[in-house]
Design a protein around this motif. Structure first.
Motif, PDB file in Angstrom:
ATOM      1  N   LEU A   1      -9.525   4.775  -1.959  1.00 15.05           N
ATOM      2  CA  LEU A   1     -10.461   5.470  -1.071  1.00 15.05           C
ATOM      3  C   LEU A   1      -9.931   5.517   0.357  1.00 15.05           C
ATOM      4  O   LEU A   1     -10.144   6.502   1.072  1.00 15.05           O
ATOM      5  N   ALA A   2      -9.236   4.464   0.770  1.00 16.03           N
ATOM      6  CA  ALA A   2      -8.667   4.453   2.118  1.00 16.03           C
ATOM      7  C   ALA A   2      -7.443   5.337   2.213  1.00 16.03           C
ATOM      8  O   ALA A   2      -7.089   5.814   3.291  1.00 16.03           O
ATOM      9  N   GLY A   3      -6.791   5.565   1.077  1.00 16.57           N
ATOM     10  CA  GLY A   3      -5.537   6.298   1.095  1.00 16.57           C
ATOM     11  C   GLY A   3      -5.686   7.797   1.196  1.00 16.57           C
ATOM     12  O   GLY A   3      -4.764   8.482   1.613  1.00 16.57           O
ATOM     13  N   ARG A   4      -6.813   8.341   0.821  1.00 15.03           N
ATOM     14  CA  ARG A   4      -6.976   9.795   0.857  1.00 15.03           C
ATOM     15  C   ARG A   4      -8.394  10.140   1.290  1.00 15.03           C
ATOM     16  O   ARG A   4      -9.348   9.502   0.859  1.00 15.03           O
ATOM     17  N   ARG A   5      -8.505  11.171   2.085  1.00 13.17           N
ATOM     18  CA  ARG A   5      -9.852  11.610   2.469  1.00 13.17           C
ATOM     19  C   ARG A   5     -10.615  12.099   1.244  1.00 13.17           C
ATOM     20  O   ARG A   5     -11.808  11.888   1.120  1.00 13.17           O
TER      21      ARG A   5
ATOM     22  N   SER B   1      -2.456  10.646   3.191  1.00 15.98           N
ATOM     23  CA  SER B   1      -2.677   9.296   2.691  1.00 15.98           C
ATOM     24  C   SER B   1      -2.824   8.290   3.808  1.00 15.98           C
ATOM     25  O   SER B   1      -2.584   8.570   4.975  1.00 15.98           O
ATOM     26  N   ALA B   2      -3.197   7.077   3.385  1.00 16.96           N
ATOM     27  CA  ALA B   2      -3.317   5.988   4.353  1.00 16.96           C
ATOM     28  C   ALA B   2      -1.981   5.706   5.014  1.00 16.96           C
ATOM     29  O   ALA B   2      -1.911   5.434   6.191  1.00 16.96           O
ATOM     30  N   ALA B   3      -0.901   5.741   4.208  1.00 13.93           N
ATOM     31  CA  ALA B   3       0.405   5.441   4.782  1.00 13.93           C
ATOM     32  C   ALA B   3       0.695   6.336   5.975  1.00 13.93           C
ATOM     33  O   ALA B   3       1.099   5.879   7.034  1.00 13.93           O
ATOM     34  N   ARG B   4       0.487   7.649   5.808  1.00 14.67           N
ATOM     35  CA  ARG B   4       0.791   8.564   6.902  1.00 14.67           C
ATOM     36  C   ARG B   4      -0.180   8.379   8.050  1.00 14.67           C
ATOM     37  O   ARG B   4       0.216   8.397   9.213  1.00 14.67           O
ATOM     38  N   ARG B   5      -1.474   8.194   7.747  1.00 16.49           N
ATOM     39  CA  ARG B   5      -2.440   8.054   8.835  1.00 16.49           C
ATOM     40  C   ARG B   5      -2.186   6.782   9.632  1.00 16.49           C
ATOM     41  O   ARG B   5      -2.260   6.766  10.847  1.00 16.49           O
ATOM     42  N   TRP B   6      -1.869   5.661   8.918  1.00 14.43           N
ATOM     43  CA  TRP B   6      -1.597   4.420   9.630  1.00 14.43           C
ATOM     44  C   TRP B   6      -0.328   4.554  10.462  1.00 14.43           C
ATOM     45  O   TRP B   6      -0.237   4.050  11.578  1.00 14.43           O
ATOM     46  N   ARG B   7       0.694   5.246   9.930  1.00 14.11           N
ATOM     47  CA  ARG B   7       1.917   5.438  10.709  1.00 14.11           C
ATOM     48  C   ARG B   7       1.652   6.293  11.942  1.00 14.11           C
ATOM     49  O   ARG B   7       2.206   6.066  13.014  1.00 14.11           O
TER      50      ARG B   7
ATOM     51  N   GLY C   1       3.635   3.498  -1.822  1.00 14.46           N
ATOM     52  CA  GLY C   1       2.470   3.735  -0.979  1.00 14.46           C
ATOM     53  C   GLY C   1       1.365   2.757  -1.341  1.00 14.46           C
ATOM     54  O   GLY C   1       1.337   2.181  -2.435  1.00 14.46           O
ATOM     55  N   ALA C   2       0.437   2.542  -0.423  1.00 14.30           N
ATOM     56  CA  ALA C   2      -0.607   1.527  -0.619  1.00 14.30           C
ATOM     57  C   ALA C   2      -1.516   1.849  -1.790  1.00 14.30           C
ATOM     58  O   ALA C   2      -1.921   0.958  -2.539  1.00 14.30           O
ATOM     59  N   GLY C   3      -1.854   3.125  -1.979  1.00 14.60           N
ATOM     60  CA  GLY C   3      -2.802   3.491  -3.018  1.00 14.60           C
ATOM     61  C   GLY C   3      -2.297   3.198  -4.416  1.00 14.60           C
ATOM     62  O   GLY C   3      -2.959   2.522  -5.209  1.00 14.60           O
TER      63      GLY C   3
ATOM     64  N   ARG D   1      -7.662  11.584 -10.755  1.00  9.34           N
ATOM     65  CA  ARG D   1      -6.876  10.690 -11.607  1.00  9.34           C
ATOM     66  C   ARG D   1      -6.673   9.332 -10.946  1.00  9.34           C
ATOM     67  O   ARG D   1      -6.774   8.290 -11.597  1.00  9.34           O
ATOM     68  N   ALA D   2      -6.365   9.329  -9.654  1.00 14.21           N
ATOM     69  CA  ALA D   2      -6.173   8.067  -8.946  1.00 14.21           C
ATOM     70  C   ALA D   2      -7.471   7.270  -8.894  1.00 14.21           C
ATOM     71  O   ALA D   2      -7.479   6.045  -9.052  1.00 14.21           O
ATOM     72  N   LEU D   3      -8.580   7.967  -8.667  1.00 18.56           N
ATOM     73  CA  LEU D   3      -9.874   7.294  -8.624  1.00 18.56           C
ATOM     74  C   LEU D   3     -10.228   6.712  -9.985  1.00 18.56           C
ATOM     75  O   LEU D   3     -10.704   5.573 -10.081  1.00 18.56           O
ATOM     76  N   ALA D   4      -9.983   7.472 -11.048  1.00 13.89           N
ATOM     77  CA  ALA D   4     -10.267   6.977 -12.405  1.00 13.89           C
ATOM     78  C   ALA D   4      -9.410   5.756 -12.717  1.00 13.89           C
ATOM     79  O   ALA D   4      -9.893   4.781 -13.313  1.00 13.89           O
ATOM     80  N   ALA D   5      -8.139   5.783 -12.319  1.00 16.03           N
ATOM     81  CA  ALA D   5      -7.249   4.654 -12.573  1.00 16.03           C
ATOM     82  C   ALA D   5      -7.751   3.394 -11.870  1.00 16.03           C
ATOM     83  O   ALA D   5      -7.775   2.304 -12.444  1.00 16.03           O
TER      84      ALA D   5
END
Length: 327
Positions: A123-127, A307-313, A245-247, A132-136
């Motif tokens: 959830l933090a990694g993408r707005r 993603s979170a990685a890009r936003r945090w960077r 990446g974090a997610g 698929r990522a959420l289901a995983a």
């Protein structure tokens, strides 16, 4: 300014992705399997053994970095804050919350907290998280809960469990802005010496080192935690996060609960029941769904995109402006 200063993540290929997944699995296996070892220190004051653990781990990391010609750069500007955030949340806060919370909640409650990490990171990694990522993440979290159960707790115990969750998330997410420049070794070295200093200060303010009586078995436990669960696992984990990446890397935290269960069985605990096996199957299914190549549409192969990685960077880069004042 070199490319690492701009937060450039190394190009991810199928081979490096496989190595990153293996590194993450090994790191979380070490963490999950350390449950029984950590219990060896339950009788001792918290701060002094942890200070010794992180100091030893830092020394080992420095030796390994020099032997492997891995640079350990001095932090600058906002990097001090990011690294202090990792040490403060993922090492200091996490360990304190785990120990203090044990007085108010069953271990399963903290297992549920850690099982929520993949979902929080996705959830933090993408707005707008990919379905698929959420289901995983949901599969991994649900499987971990089934494996360990929900546990009982009072209100204070739930508060400590939330702090455990926050510490575990901070350990991964706050490291993202500095991983590109410092690498897995650099982040691990700086966060361990910061944690060692923090716990040493707490030990001096508490009963003092003279009040700590560590038996030979305790020292062996500290050594194991320093080597396997800190020095080795930290480098493996941050190498995984840097590549995936974090997610996507966060999904691999789901490996820790099964590893803890297997470790318990090897030490004489009963084997999991039907619910436990079902939970293990859900964890495996979640990892397969989240880590297969088709899980990343364009840009997802390294866990990026919006993603979170890009936003945090981006935030870290903004903090270094203007005119290099943060140097």
């Amino acid at each position: 300014m070199d490319r690492t200063d701009q937060g450039v993540t190394p190009r991810t290929t199928p081979r490096t992705t496989r190595w990153a997944v293996l590194a993450g699995v090994l790191a979380m296996t070490a963490v999950g399997g350390s449950t029984a070892v950590s219990g060896q220190l339950a009788h001792a004051p918290l701060a002094a053994p942890q200070a010794l653990r992180y100091a030893l781990a830092c020394a080992l990391l420095l030796v390994a970095a020099r032997a492997g010609r891995q640079p350990v750069r001095r932090p600058r500007g906002a990097e001090w804050a990011w690294l202090a955030g990792v040490a403060g949340s993922g090492l200091l806060l996490f360990n304190v919350a785990l120990v203090r919370g044990a007085e108010h909640a069953e271990p399963a409650v903290f297992g549920v907290a850690v099982a929520s990490v993949p979902l929080v990171l996705v959830l933090a990694g993408r707005r707008r998280p990919a379905p698929r990522a959420l289901a995983a993440a949901l599969l991994v979290g649900a499987g971990a809960v089934l494996l360990h159960g929900a546990g009982r707790s009072d209100a204070e115990g739930l508060g400590w469990a939330l702090l455990v969750l926050a510490g575990e998330v901070g350990f991964t997410l706050l490291a993202v802005p500095v991983l590109a420049r410092h690498g897995a070794f650099g982040v691990s070295v700086h966060t361990t010496w910061m944690a060692a200093a923090g716990f040493a200060a707490a030990a001096l303010l508490g009963p003092g080192p003279a009040a700590v009586r560590l038996r030979p078995a305790d020292l062996l436990a500290v050594a194991y935690l320093a080597v396997a669960v800190t020095a080795v696992a930290f480098v493996l984990w941050y190498s995984c996060v840097r590549r995936l990446g974090a997610g996507r890397a966060g999904l691999l935290t789901g490996v820790a609960p099964p590893a803890a269960a297997v470790g318990g069985v090897l030490l004489g605990a009963p084997a999991p029941g039907a619910a436990g096996w079902a939970g293990l199957a859900l964890v495996v299914a979640g990892l397969v769904v989240g880590l297969t190549p088709s899980a990343g549409a364009p840009g997802a192969r390294s866990g990026r995109g919006p993603s979170a990685a890009r936003r945090w960077r981006d935030r870290a880069s903004a903090a270094r402006s203007p005119a290099g004042s943060a140097r």
